[in-house]
Design a protein around this motif. Structure first.
Motif, mmCIF file in Angstrom:
data_model
loop_
_atom_site.group_PDB
_atom_site.id
_atom_site.type_symbol
_atom_site.label_atom_id
_atom_site.label_comp_id
_atom_site.label_asym_id
_atom_site.label_seq_id
_atom_site.Cartn_x
_atom_site.Cartn_y
_atom_site.Cartn_z
ATOM 1 N N ALA A 155 7.892 5.659 -6.162
ATOM 2 C CA ALA A 155 8.051 7.064 -6.026
ATOM 3 C C ALA A 155 8.237 7.470 -4.355
ATOM 4 N N ALA A 156 8.810 8.437 -3.932
ATOM 5 C CA ALA A 156 8.667 8.710 -2.575
ATOM 6 C C ALA A 156 7.435 8.508 -2.056
ATOM 7 N N PRO A 157 7.285 7.858 -0.548
ATOM 8 C CA PRO A 157 5.743 8.051 -0.268
ATOM 9 C C PRO A 157 5.325 9.189 0.646
ATOM 10 N N ASN A 158 3.910 9.407 0.633
ATOM 11 C CA ASN A 158 3.434 10.140 1.304
ATOM 12 C C ASN A 158 3.451 10.068 2.887
ATOM 13 N N MET A 159 3.979 10.768 3.698
ATOM 14 C CA MET A 159 4.075 10.565 5.085
ATOM 15 C C MET A 159 2.957 10.992 5.918
ATOM 16 N N SER A 167 5.238 0.411 -9.065
ATOM 17 C CA SER A 167 3.841 0.701 -8.833
ATOM 18 C C SER A 167 3.596 0.110 -7.328
ATOM 19 N N ASP A 168 4.419 -0.298 -6.590
ATOM 20 C CA ASP A 168 4.046 -0.851 -5.263
ATOM 21 C C ASP A 168 3.856 0.257 -4.280
ATOM 22 N N LYS A 169 2.722 0.161 -3.757
ATOM 23 C CA LYS A 169 2.371 1.429 -2.908
ATOM 24 C C LYS A 169 3.015 1.205 -1.627
ATOM 25 N N ILE A 170 4.240 2.154 -1.286
ATOM 26 C CA ILE A 170 4.842 2.097 -0.324
ATOM 27 C C ILE A 170 4.316 2.409 1.123
ATOM 28 N N GLU A 171 3.131 3.388 1.015
ATOM 29 C CA GLU A 171 2.550 3.715 2.254
ATOM 30 C C GLU A 171 1.082 3.069 2.442
ATOM 31 N N ASP A 172 0.982 1.849 1.452
ATOM 32 C CA ASP A 172 -0.245 1.254 1.956
ATOM 33 C C ASP A 172 -0.068 -0.201 2.239
ATOM 34 N N PRO A 173 0.154 -0.668 3.457
ATOM 35 C CA PRO A 173 0.392 -1.862 4.024
ATOM 36 C C PRO A 173 -0.769 -2.943 3.703
ATOM 37 N N SER A 174 -1.904 -2.353 3.229
ATOM 38 C CA SER A 174 -3.010 -3.506 2.952
ATOM 39 C C SER A 174 -2.830 -4.158 1.697
ATOM 40 N N ILE A 175 -1.730 -3.846 0.971
ATOM 41 C CA ILE A 175 -1.470 -4.314 -0.323
ATOM 42 C C ILE A 175 -0.003 -5.114 -0.239
ATOM 43 N N ALA A 188 8.993 4.546 5.911
ATOM 44 C CA ALA A 188 8.570 5.024 4.960
ATOM 45 C C ALA A 188 6.936 4.780 4.722
ATOM 46 N N ASP A 189 6.414 4.523 5.744
ATOM 47 C CA ASP A 189 4.868 4.216 5.691
ATOM 48 C C ASP A 189 4.553 4.935 7.097
ATOM 49 N N PRO A 190 3.543 5.816 7.014
ATOM 50 C CA PRO A 190 3.237 6.760 7.924
ATOM 51 C C PRO A 190 2.458 6.114 9.234
ATOM 52 N N MET A 191 2.025 4.753 8.996
ATOM 53 C CA MET A 191 1.503 4.086 9.937
ATOM 54 C C MET A 191 2.265 3.467 11.106
ATOM 55 N N LEU A 192 3.668 3.425 10.686
ATOM 56 C CA LEU A 192 5.045 3.423 11.829
ATOM 57 C C LEU A 192 4.967 4.629 12.725
ATOM 58 N N LEU A 193 4.717 6.040 12.283
ATOM 59 C CA LEU A 193 4.780 7.032 13.192
ATOM 60 C C LEU A 193 3.794 6.771 14.059
ATOM 61 N N VAL A 194 2.344 6.659 13.800
ATOM 62 C CA VAL A 194 1.345 6.288 14.826
ATOM 63 C C VAL A 194 1.749 5.275 15.688
#
Length: 339
Positions: free
Chosen positions: A37-41, A268-276, A320-326
């Motif tokens: 699914a598209a990530p939550n940004m 089921s790969d969580k796009i916006e969670d880099p800890s997984i 696609a990961d909000p951490m990149l925006l920060v």
């Protein structure tokens, strides 16, 4: 280890000793194959300034890079692979070889950190491709990140700084409620050479090809020299600058090469969670090869002038990961502080 500031005494000493007392947590289950699914940004509440300030609390303020401070520069080229155009329409991956400048680094935000210190891991690898456009990439030598969000990472850094100043309550609480952070710290590895480690882009990206097909993926850099990691005893027996000295000597006689892949996400790969970290069964698509052949003519000038923005939007490649925006907001602040 020398004390560089009251904050450094805090964060780095706390960070460096954690691995010896931590144990792993439960492994994460594999996920079925399908389109994610598209990530939550939503990028959370921490601003770029908040992140830089937290890094200074953890590691000290040195008028240098706030994190991954000690590093070494190399130059070379990127050659795209034919299959890259299946994934992205970016012109970076559609033409011939392009020049680049790269930087290998230790993790902690301390300019004089010994390469043998526990806080040296995970090592970093970043580069800027030049030519068609500037295209920046950053990766590190751990297959996932210590926290799921920038807000959590900021909380960890503040707790780390407090722990080194004698108040360990916040760090104990954080690690007790974040089992993956405990696992991360306990499973860090230390390479025999910067050229003999696999590096992972832990933040996900959205790729679009010329047919409009969208895929989500994470970068991976696999060393052609093979992987080699040191035991604790072997690492402590090395000199304080062994990584920097080894890679500089190596590149004088032998190109340093990495194959650049994208690991493709499934349902089921969580796009916006880099800890997984995604399962190793996920498909890899080759983007090309990085070849490093020399040191810059003025390495220190290049160190000061290099600003990497891995969260920039490009044709066919976007965050696609909000951490990149920060990260894209924090890095220019750190850049200005070191000028």
């Amino acid at each position: 280890m020398k004390v560089h500031s009251p904050y450094l005494t805090g964060g780095l000493l706390a960070f460096s000793t954690l691995a010896s007392v931590l144990t792993g947590c439960a492994s994460r289950p594999a996920t079925p194959a399908a389109t994610p699914a598209a990530p939550n940004m939503s990028s959370g509440t921490a601003s770029g300034q908040d992140m830089v300030d937290a890094l200074h609390v953890a590691f000290g303020e040195h008028h240098a890079r706030a994190v991954h401070t000690k590093g070494t520069m190399l130059e070379g080229s990127f050659t795209p692979a034919p299959e890259a155009t299946e994934l992205t329409k970016s012109p970076i991956f559609a033409g011939g070889s392009l020049p680049l400048i790269a930087r290998f680094s230790l993790f902690a935000g301390v300019p004089t950190l010994a390469d043998t210190d526990d806080g040296a891991s995970p090592a970093g690898f970043g580069f800027k491709i030049k030519g068609v456009e500037e295209f920046d990439v950053e990766a590190n030598q751990h297959r996932d990140f210590i926290t799921a969000t920038s807000d959590e990472f900021r909380t960890f850094l503040l707790a780390l700084g407090a722990a080194g100043k004698g108040d360990k309550a916040a760090l104990d609480q954080f690690l007790g409620s974040h089992p993956h952070a405990r696992e991360f710290l306990a499973t860090r590895t230390y390479p025999a050479s910067y050229s003999k480690a696999t590096y992972f882009g832990v933040n996900s990206l959205k790729f679009t090809n010329r047919q409009g097909k969208v895929s989500y993926g994470r970068y991976r850099f696999v060393p052609r020299a093979g992987e080699q990691y040191l035991s604790a005893d072997d690492r402590k027996a090395q000199g304080p600058n062994y990584l920097q000295e080894e890679i500089q000597k190596r590149v004088d006689t032998t190109p340093v090469e990495f194959d650049w892949f994208v690991q493709i996400a499934e349902e089921s790969d969580k796009i916006e969670d880099p800890s997984i970290a995604w399962p190793e069964t996920r498909k890899l698509i080759k983007l090309g090869t990085i070849t490093l052949t020399r040191q810059p003519a003025d390495p220190e000038k290049e160190q000061r002038g290099l600003l990497l923005l891995p969260g920039e939007v490009h044709v066919g490649v976007e965050p696609a990961d909000p951490m990149l925006l920060v990260r894209n907001k924090a890095y220019p602040i750190s850049f200005r502080q070191r000028q």
